[in-house]
Design an enzyme around this catalytic site. Structure first.
Site, PDB file in Angstrom:
ATOM      1  CE  LYS A 151       0.982  41.334  31.766  1.00  0.00           C
ATOM      2  NZ  LYS A 151       2.261  41.420  31.478  1.00  0.00           N
ATOM      3  CB  ILE A 162       6.921  42.936  25.335  1.00  0.00           C
ATOM      4  CG1 ILE A 162       7.517  43.472  26.716  1.00  0.00           C
ATOM      5  CG2 ILE A 162       6.224  45.014  24.219  1.00  0.00           C
ATOM      6  CD1 ILE A 162       8.454  44.313  26.836  1.00  0.00           C
ATOM      7  N   GLY A 173      13.508  44.250  23.798  1.00  0.00           N
ATOM      8  CA  GLY A 173      14.722  43.035  25.008  1.00  0.00           C
ATOM      9  C   GLY A 173      14.929  45.298  25.831  1.00  0.00           C
ATOM     10  CB  ALA A 201       7.929  41.999  38.574  1.00  0.00           C
ATOM     11  CG  HIS A 218     -13.926  16.968  38.572  1.00  0.00           C
ATOM     12  ND1 HIS A 218     -13.332  16.005  37.328  1.00  0.00           N
ATOM     13  CD2 HIS A 218     -15.601  16.475  38.541  1.00  0.00           C
ATOM     14  CE1 HIS A 218     -14.212  16.051  36.722  1.00  0.00           C
ATOM     15  NE2 HIS A 218     -15.529  16.230  37.067  1.00  0.00           N
TER      16      HIS A 218
HETATM   17  P1  FAD Z   1      12.076  49.455  37.904  1.00  0.00           P
HETATM   18  O1  FAD Z   1      10.461  48.810  38.120  1.00  0.00           O
HETATM   19  O2  FAD Z   1      12.286  49.211  36.453  1.00  0.00           O
HETATM   20  O3  FAD Z   1      11.446  49.780  39.283  1.00  0.00           O
HETATM   21  C1  FAD Z   1      13.395  51.112  38.726  1.00  0.00           C
HETATM   22  C2  FAD Z   1      12.686  52.359  39.141  1.00  0.00           C
HETATM   23  O4  FAD Z   1      14.115  52.849  39.624  1.00  0.00           O
HETATM   24  C3  FAD Z   1      11.946  53.135  38.401  1.00  0.00           C
HETATM   25  O5  FAD Z   1      10.955  53.791  39.261  1.00  0.00           O
HETATM   26  C4  FAD Z   1      13.044  53.861  37.603  1.00  0.00           C
HETATM   27  O6  FAD Z   1      12.748  55.787  37.667  1.00  0.00           O
HETATM   28  C5  FAD Z   1      13.453  54.733  39.080  1.00  0.00           C
HETATM   29  N1  FAD Z   1      15.220  54.350  39.156  1.00  0.00           N
HETATM   30  C6  FAD Z   1      15.851  54.213  38.417  1.00  0.00           C
HETATM   31  N2  FAD Z   1      17.532  55.018  38.537  1.00  0.00           N
HETATM   32  C7  FAD Z   1      17.179  55.971  39.303  1.00  0.00           C
HETATM   33  C8  FAD Z   1      17.752  56.818  40.192  1.00  0.00           C
HETATM   34  N3  FAD Z   1      18.869  56.968  39.408  1.00  0.00           N
HETATM   35  N4  FAD Z   1      17.614  57.877  40.892  1.00  0.00           N
HETATM   36  C9  FAD Z   1      16.103  57.721  41.745  1.00  0.00           C
HETATM   37  N5  FAD Z   1      15.097  56.059  41.111  1.00  0.00           N
HETATM   38  C10 FAD Z   1      15.574  55.821  40.269  1.00  0.00           C
HETATM   39  N6  FAD Z   1       6.876  41.052  34.449  1.00  0.00           N
HETATM   40  C11 FAD Z   1       7.154  40.221  35.184  1.00  0.00           C
HETATM   41  O7  FAD Z   1       6.701  39.858  35.913  1.00  0.00           O
HETATM   42  N7  FAD Z   1       5.255  40.047  34.814  1.00  0.00           N
HETATM   43  C12 FAD Z   1       4.605  41.237  33.649  1.00  0.00           C
HETATM   44  O8  FAD Z   1       3.153  40.593  33.796  1.00  0.00           O
HETATM   45  C13 FAD Z   1       5.713  42.261  33.255  1.00  0.00           C
HETATM   46  N8  FAD Z   1       5.281  42.383  32.014  1.00  0.00           N
HETATM   47  C14 FAD Z   1       5.634  43.944  31.402  1.00  0.00           C
HETATM   48  C15 FAD Z   1       4.849  44.028  30.573  1.00  0.00           C
HETATM   49  C16 FAD Z   1       6.013  45.406  30.119  1.00  0.00           C
HETATM   50  C17 FAD Z   1       5.448  46.141  28.535  1.00  0.00           C
HETATM   51  C18 FAD Z   1       6.881  45.885  30.116  1.00  0.00           C
HETATM   52  C19 FAD Z   1       8.279  46.739  29.653  1.00  0.00           C
HETATM   53  C20 FAD Z   1       8.020  44.546  31.419  1.00  0.00           C
HETATM   54  C21 FAD Z   1       6.772  43.835  32.433  1.00  0.00           C
HETATM   55  N9  FAD Z   1       7.615  43.224  33.409  1.00  0.00           N
HETATM   56  C22 FAD Z   1       6.961  42.061  33.159  1.00  0.00           C
HETATM   57  C23 FAD Z   1       9.251  43.333  33.686  1.00  0.00           C
HETATM   58  C24 FAD Z   1       8.720  44.287  35.152  1.00  0.00           C
HETATM   59  O9  FAD Z   1       8.362  45.307  34.524  1.00  0.00           O
HETATM   60  C25 FAD Z   1      10.390  44.237  35.378  1.00  0.00           C
HETATM   61  O10 FAD Z   1      10.942  43.279  35.741  1.00  0.00           O
HETATM   62  C26 FAD Z   1      10.142  44.848  36.680  1.00  0.00           C
HETATM   63  O11 FAD Z   1       9.954  46.120  36.593  1.00  0.00           O
HETATM   64  C27 FAD Z   1      11.539  45.676  37.643  1.00  0.00           C
HETATM   65  O12 FAD Z   1      12.200  46.039  38.474  1.00  0.00           O
HETATM   66  P2  FAD Z   1      13.009  47.325  39.370  1.00  0.00           P
HETATM   67  O13 FAD Z   1      12.094  47.068  40.060  1.00  0.00           O
HETATM   68  O14 FAD Z   1      14.158  46.335  39.027  1.00  0.00           O
HETATM   69  O15 FAD Z   1      13.292  47.792  38.323  1.00  0.00           O
HETATM   70  P1  NAD Z   2      12.431  39.300  25.395  1.00  0.00           P
HETATM   71  O1  NAD Z   2      14.054  39.318  25.567  1.00  0.00           O
HETATM   72  O2  NAD Z   2      10.792  39.054  25.323  1.00  0.00           O
HETATM   73  O3  NAD Z   2      12.173  39.507  23.087  1.00  0.00           O
HETATM   74  C1  NAD Z   2      13.232  39.993  22.379  1.00  0.00           C
HETATM   75  C2  NAD Z   2      12.450  39.947  21.451  1.00  0.00           C
HETATM   76  O4  NAD Z   2      13.088  40.690  20.039  1.00  0.00           O
HETATM   77  C3  NAD Z   2      13.664  38.202  21.639  1.00  0.00           C
HETATM   78  O5  NAD Z   2      12.582  36.968  20.963  1.00  0.00           O
HETATM   79  C4  NAD Z   2      13.978  38.721  19.572  1.00  0.00           C
HETATM   80  O6  NAD Z   2      14.635  37.244  19.814  1.00  0.00           O
HETATM   81  C5  NAD Z   2      13.728  39.794  18.850  1.00  0.00           C
HETATM   82  N1  NAD Z   2      15.020  40.764  18.516  1.00  0.00           N
HETATM   83  C6  NAD Z   2      15.504  41.178  19.513  1.00  0.00           C
HETATM   84  N2  NAD Z   2      16.514  41.729  18.583  1.00  0.00           N
HETATM   85  C7  NAD Z   2      16.143  41.927  17.239  1.00  0.00           C
HETATM   86  C8  NAD Z   2      15.924  42.513  16.605  1.00  0.00           C
HETATM   87  N3  NAD Z   2      16.717  43.357  15.794  1.00  0.00           N
HETATM   88  N4  NAD Z   2      14.889  42.593  15.472  1.00  0.00           N
HETATM   89  C9  NAD Z   2      14.493  41.773  15.424  1.00  0.00           C
HETATM   90  N5  NAD Z   2      14.187  40.970  16.244  1.00  0.00           N
HETATM   91  C10 NAD Z   2      14.838  41.215  17.393  1.00  0.00           C
HETATM   92  O7  NAD Z   2      12.170  41.454  25.323  1.00  0.00           O
HETATM   93  P2  NAD Z   2      10.764  42.194  25.247  1.00  0.00           P
HETATM   94  O8  NAD Z   2       9.347  41.239  24.051  1.00  0.00           O
HETATM   95  O9  NAD Z   2      11.205  43.577  24.861  1.00  0.00           O
HETATM   96  O10 NAD Z   2      10.468  42.232  27.061  1.00  0.00           O
HETATM   97  C11 NAD Z   2      11.571  42.871  27.668  1.00  0.00           C
HETATM   98  C12 NAD Z   2      11.612  42.068  28.820  1.00  0.00           C
HETATM   99  O11 NAD Z   2      10.987  42.152  29.798  1.00  0.00           O
HETATM  100  C13 NAD Z   2      12.129  41.006  29.412  1.00  0.00           C
HETATM  101  O12 NAD Z   2      13.503  40.220  30.191  1.00  0.00           O
HETATM  102  C14 NAD Z   2      10.616  39.845  29.245  1.00  0.00           C
HETATM  103  O13 NAD Z   2      10.779  39.228  30.811  1.00  0.00           O
HETATM  104  C15 NAD Z   2      10.074  41.258  30.314  1.00  0.00           C
HETATM  105  N6  NAD Z   2       8.538  40.836  30.223  1.00  0.00           N
HETATM  106  C16 NAD Z   2       7.898  40.058  30.472  1.00  0.00           C
HETATM  107  C17 NAD Z   2       6.431  39.766  30.778  1.00  0.00           C
HETATM  108  C18 NAD Z   2       6.142  39.082  31.794  1.00  0.00           C
HETATM  109  O14 NAD Z   2       6.710  38.256  33.213  1.00  0.00           O
HETATM  110  N7  NAD Z   2       4.787  38.532  30.992  1.00  0.00           N
HETATM  111  C19 NAD Z   2       5.616  41.202  29.480  1.00  0.00           C
HETATM  112  C20 NAD Z   2       6.212  41.858  29.202  1.00  0.00           C
HETATM  113  C21 NAD Z   2       7.682  41.602  29.504  1.00  0.00           C
END
Ligand code: FAD
Ligand code: NAD
Length: 475
Positions: A58, A192, A278, A327, A451
């Site tokens: 973000k 993503i 994914g 998240a 508004h």
């Molecule tokens: P995580 O955030 O993955 O945290 C898990 C933690 O556990 C990590 O720190 C890991 O190191 C730790 N851990 C794992 N195993 C162990 C272990 N055995 N011992 C100690 N520590 C351990 N979601 C949104 O809602 N809005 C968004 O805008 C958004 N943007 C995203 C953008 C990107 C590029 C990505 C990759 C993801 C985004 N997401 C977004 C998804 C979001 O980040 C995840 O859904 C969220 O972080 C999941 O939270 P979690 O706590 O389950 O896991």
């Molecule tokens: P995603 O599931 O959103 O999208 C993955 C895309 O890749 C899908 O459209 C799928 O059809 C495509 N795909 C899968 N295999 C493929 C292949 N072999 N070749 C070409 N296309 C293929 O997953 P993501 O974008 O990697 O994000 C991962 C997770 O992180 C999502 O579950 C999302 O909810 C979370 N996330 C959330 C936010 C947000 O809330 N704004 C932002 C980033 C990530």
């Protein structure tokens, strides 16, 4: 003797750290163990979300949008800028500093709520004990009345697209590029792919997105996805649907990608290739033999609707369990579990979880898409309102997109609200609240909206459901 806690949480991402904080607020003795290390080798709480996901993405989306607006839009407001320059190093420094502030904030919150933070690896042992291994290899066993597993997720890798972290990268690497790639390839047009594709497109990359599915953004409402696709195309995101990648090879500081679509086989050369297909649940080294915690066929920890694993007093929350990988979904699960452990009432309403894609225009929704309602067979009605008819959107020079409401014909219940347009992620909060209270369309119609605001688009869409829109044309 192992130290005894009421609750030990493994993972301090947005699912784990709120669980620990709420347990602390409930006067329980809590520890939270996390092993996240950043590229510089330092430990940081906050998990994927704060370190490599929601927050850094973000930050860059905001900076890159400002850059693009300064370039293409400011002149429309009568603001003239001379020689506009991109200083990526400063932009990246700002991103890193936001992350540092936010992750440091968790340490402060742990302290304020009496949570003991451990930085190291946590492994659940039979009998609700957690073995913590620190960076120096030192081991410590924590005994817990309750254990919450919140180990999150990691990016899916493709076998024929070998990750090297430099040219073929994941989303985390793609947030930390120190130069704008002239040609960027992205595999996956999901959340993503669209967010990071937008960032680098705005900063000057030529972006090609290869998506395996024939349909664009099938998780969103069809009309919203269609609108989004049109805008992304105009912005220069070259999204190729039905594209199956067969190989990616790094040669002479570039990546040669081979993919096939309905037209046949194609070759694409890019400077960086982001794989965003994914994420998968992460449980490596988490469960010792004999804990009884079960994984499903896709590797998610099995839980019921209260996030209980079925093993007494062992819970699991966030990306490592079923449901959307978001998240805020993980946070609500973490808080629910901490409250249930404390004997309070708690539940998560899985039917009302908002989704936001932070592109421009932004995309946000809650509830069912029109396609899902149609498939359910329940008679329904639809109202839409375009931002081109919103005075506030005009003032903001952000007239793209629309708000859409799908409601039941029988009792007027709101079944889904979908927005593509300015600040859609903020506007959706009203929709979430309405659906949480099982609002009817009439409830929204009778709610006074200030508004001129963007939120009037939701009001007008609700009026349009019954062909009563004032500022839009009723169809
Ligand atoms: P995580 O955030 O993955 O945290 C898990 C933690 O556990 C990590 O720190 C890991 O190191 C730790 N851990 C794992 N195993 C162990 C272990 N055995 N011992 C100690 N520590 C351990 N979601 C949104 O809602 N809005 C968004 O805008 C958004 N943007 C995203 C953008 C990107 C590029 C990505 C990759 C993801 C985004 N997401 C977004 C998804 C979001 O980040 C995840 O859904 C969220 O972080 C999941 O939270 P979690 O706590 O389950 O896991
Ligand atoms: P995603 O599931 O959103 O999208 C993955 C895309 O890749 C899908 O459209 C799928 O059809 C495509 N795909 C899968 N295999 C493929 C292949 N072999 N070749 C070409 N296309 C293929 O997953 P993501 O974008 O990697 O994000 C991962 C997770 O992180 C999502 O579950 C999302 O909810 C979370 N996330 C959330 C936010 C947000 O809330 N704004 C932002 C980033 C990530």
């Amino acid at each position: 003797m192992s130290e005894l806690y009421d609750v030990v949480v493994i993972g301090a991402g947005p699912a784990g750290y709120p669980a620990a904080i709420r347990a602390g607020q409930n006067k329980l003795k809590v520890a939270c163990v996390d092993e996240w290390k950043n590229f510089d080798g330092t430990y940081a709480f906050g998990g994927t979300c704060l370190n490599a996901g929601c927050i850094p993405s973000k930050a860059l989306l905001e900076s890159s949008e400002l850059y693009q607006r300064a370039k293409d839009e400011f002149s429309l407001h009568g603001i003239k800028i001379g020689d506009l320059k991109l200083d990526l190093a400063t932009m990246q420094k700002r991103r890193a500093s936001i992350v540092k502030t936010m992750t440091g904030g968790i340490t402060a919150l742990f302290k304020a709520n009496g949570v003991v933070g451990y930085q190291g690896h946590g492994c659940l042992l039979p009998g609700n004990k957690v073995l913590v291994t620190g960076a120096d290899g030192a081991e410590k066993t924590l005994a817990a009345k309750h254990v919450v597993l919140a180990s999150g997720s990691v990016p899916v890798r493709l076998r024929n697209v070998p990750h090297d972290g430099k040219y073929i990268v994941d989303s985390w690497n793609a947030l930390e590029f120190d130069a704008v790639p002239a040609r960027l390839g992205v595999i996956g047009a999901g959340v993503i792919g669209l967010e990071l594709g937008s960032v680098w497109r705005r900063l000057g990359s030529e972006v090609t997105v290869l998506e395996a599915m024939e349909q664009f953004l099938p998780i969103a409402d069809g009309a919203i996805a269609k609108e989004a696709q049109r805008h992304f195309k105009k912005q220069g995101l070259d999204i190729k649907l039905g594209a199956k990648v067969s190989s990616a090879t790094v040669l002479a500081e570039a990546v040669d990608v081979v993919y096939a679509d309905a037209q046949g086989e194609h070759k694409l050369q890019v400077d960086k290739l982001v794989v965003a297909v994914g994420r998968r649940p992460f449980t490596e080294g988490l469960l010792a033999e004999g804990t009884g915690v079960r994984l499903d066929e896709r590797g998610f920890i099995q839980v019921d609707e209260h996030c209980s694993t079925g093993v007494p007093n062992v819970w699991a929350v966030g990306d490592v369990v079923r449901g959307p990988m978001l998240a805020h979904k993980g946070k609500e699960e973490g808080v629910m579990v901490a409250d249930l452990i404390s004997g309070h009432f708690a539940e998560v309403n899985y039917k009302v979880i908002p989704s936001v894609i932070y592109t421009a225009p932004e995309i946000a929704w809650v509830g069912q898409t029109e396609e899902q309602v149609k498939a359910s067979g329940r008679p329904y009605k639809v109202g839409t309102f375009p931002f081109s008819a919103s005075g506030r959107a005009r003032a903001m020079e952000a007239t793209q997109g629309l708000a859409k409401i799908v409601s039941a014909k029988d009792d007027d219940e709101v079944l889904g609200i979908h927005v593509i347009g300015p600040m859609a992620g903020e506007l959706i909060a009203e929709a979430v609240l309405a659906m949480e209270y099982s609002a009817s369309t009439e409830d929204i119609q009778r709610t006074i909206h200030a508004h001129p605001t963007l939120s009037e688009a939701i009001h007008e869409a609700a009026l349009a459901v019954d062909k009563k829109a004032i500022d839009g044309i009723n169809r």
